[in-house]
Enzyme design. Sequence first.
Site, PDB file in Angstrom:
ATOM      1  N   ASP A  58      13.986 -34.678   5.455  1.00 56.66           N
ATOM      2  CA  ASP A  58      14.775 -34.241   4.302  1.00 56.66           C
ATOM      3  C   ASP A  58      16.098 -33.640   4.771  1.00 56.66           C
ATOM      4  O   ASP A  58      17.151 -33.921   4.204  1.00 56.66           O
ATOM      5  CB  ASP A  58      13.976 -33.217   3.498  1.00 56.66           C
ATOM      6  CG  ASP A  58      14.725 -32.772   2.249  1.00 56.66           C
ATOM      7  OD1 ASP A  58      14.969 -33.626   1.390  1.00 56.66           O
ATOM      8  OD2 ASP A  58      15.081 -31.594   2.148  1.00 56.66           O
ATOM      9  N   ARG A  65      24.013 -37.345   3.526  1.00 57.99           N
ATOM     10  CA  ARG A  65      24.638 -37.438   2.203  1.00 57.99           C
ATOM     11  C   ARG A  65      25.791 -36.450   2.070  1.00 57.99           C
ATOM     12  O   ARG A  65      26.822 -36.763   1.478  1.00 57.99           O
ATOM     13  CB  ARG A  65      23.588 -37.195   1.111  1.00 57.99           C
ATOM     14  CG  ARG A  65      22.540 -38.277   1.057  1.00 57.99           C
ATOM     15  CD  ARG A  65      21.546 -38.016  -0.043  1.00 57.99           C
ATOM     16  NE  ARG A  65      22.160 -38.131  -1.353  1.00 57.99           N
ATOM     17  CZ  ARG A  65      21.644 -37.579  -2.448  1.00 57.99           C
ATOM     18  NH1 ARG A  65      20.527 -36.898  -2.390  1.00 57.99           N
ATOM     19  NH2 ARG A  65      22.253 -37.726  -3.614  1.00 57.99           N
TER      20      ARG A  65
ATOM     21  N   PHE B  41      13.442 -36.857  -4.208  1.00 57.47           N
ATOM     22  CA  PHE B  41      14.574 -35.925  -4.314  1.00 57.47           C
ATOM     23  C   PHE B  41      14.733 -35.161  -3.006  1.00 57.47           C
ATOM     24  O   PHE B  41      13.747 -34.833  -2.342  1.00 57.47           O
ATOM     25  CB  PHE B  41      14.295 -34.874  -5.407  1.00 57.47           C
ATOM     26  CG  PHE B  41      14.855 -35.204  -6.761  1.00 57.47           C
ATOM     27  CD1 PHE B  41      15.029 -36.510  -7.180  1.00 57.47           C
ATOM     28  CD2 PHE B  41      15.203 -34.189  -7.649  1.00 57.47           C
ATOM     29  CE1 PHE B  41      15.532 -36.797  -8.451  1.00 57.47           C
ATOM     30  CE2 PHE B  41      15.702 -34.465  -8.908  1.00 57.47           C
ATOM     31  CZ  PHE B  41      15.870 -35.761  -9.317  1.00 57.47           C
ATOM     32  N   ASP B  42      15.975 -34.853  -2.638  1.00 53.67           N
ATOM     33  CA  ASP B  42      16.209 -33.855  -1.594  1.00 53.67           C
ATOM     34  C   ASP B  42      16.919 -32.677  -2.259  1.00 53.67           C
ATOM     35  O   ASP B  42      17.099 -32.672  -3.483  1.00 53.67           O
ATOM     36  CB  ASP B  42      17.006 -34.438  -0.418  1.00 53.67           C
ATOM     37  CG  ASP B  42      18.364 -34.978  -0.834  1.00 53.67           C
ATOM     38  OD1 ASP B  42      18.870 -34.567  -1.892  1.00 53.67           O
ATOM     39  OD2 ASP B  42      18.925 -35.799  -0.094  1.00 53.67           O
ATOM     40  N   SER B  43      17.335 -31.690  -1.469  1.00 52.50           N
ATOM     41  CA  SER B  43      17.893 -30.494  -2.101  1.00 52.50           C
ATOM     42  C   SER B  43      19.227 -30.760  -2.800  1.00 52.50           C
ATOM     43  O   SER B  43      19.573 -30.076  -3.750  1.00 52.50           O
ATOM     44  CB  SER B  43      18.011 -29.350  -1.097  1.00 52.50           C
ATOM     45  OG  SER B  43      18.344 -29.818   0.160  1.00 52.50           O
TER      46      SER B  43
END
Lengths: 133, 84
Positions: A58, A65, B41-43
């Site tokens: 994550d 991103r 989902f990520d943060s």
Amino acid sequence: MRPNSRKRCVYQVVELDGVRYAIVRESVLRAVCRQAGVQAQPQVAQSSDPEASATELDDERLARRLVQRRKRTGLTQAALARRAGIRVETLNRVERGKTTPDFSTVRKLVNAMNEAESELATDSLVSAARGKE
Amino acid sequence: MPTTMTQEQARLRLCELAATQASVDAREVTPDTDFFVDLNFDSLDTVEYTMMIEEEFEVTIPDERADNVRTPADALAMLWPLLS
């Protein structure tokens, strides 16, 4: 060399799934390899904790991103950190996937990047309008 | 937000917003869909989803409350008191 004059090598044994593994000090293993003419090639074991691995993935995805998004805005790390009101060292660690930012930090970054994107869009519109004059 | 919005309408809209954020079909999201497990989902997604809710429903969501949301049902439980 007489057998009773040999140095002793004390090691522990663990058995996993029917296979016995010897646990020896790394320095001992290296010495044995050196004497045997074998090159020791240590590998760092990956974390076997699925939750920890998921967090690492994550963090890496978030880092990718964020970097992509920051580059779209044309901001440097220092400029984004300043706009977001966070330390550049923190942003650097986040962008390398080395830390898990909290909600508040990510929100500050998103707000700062949204503002920068709006400014870019406004600048483009102004430039386009001037071009038509 | 229309002042006459019911809880069911708000729940549906929260599912739609989550689907938009995850770039999936709205039919794939139910009130119990887990953002992290089911929608990956990520943060960053969590923050953007929260900001979409704030814009859509014209509310301000405190960070500490948004951070505990994992499903559209959680989002509704957080949002509804802010609308009252």
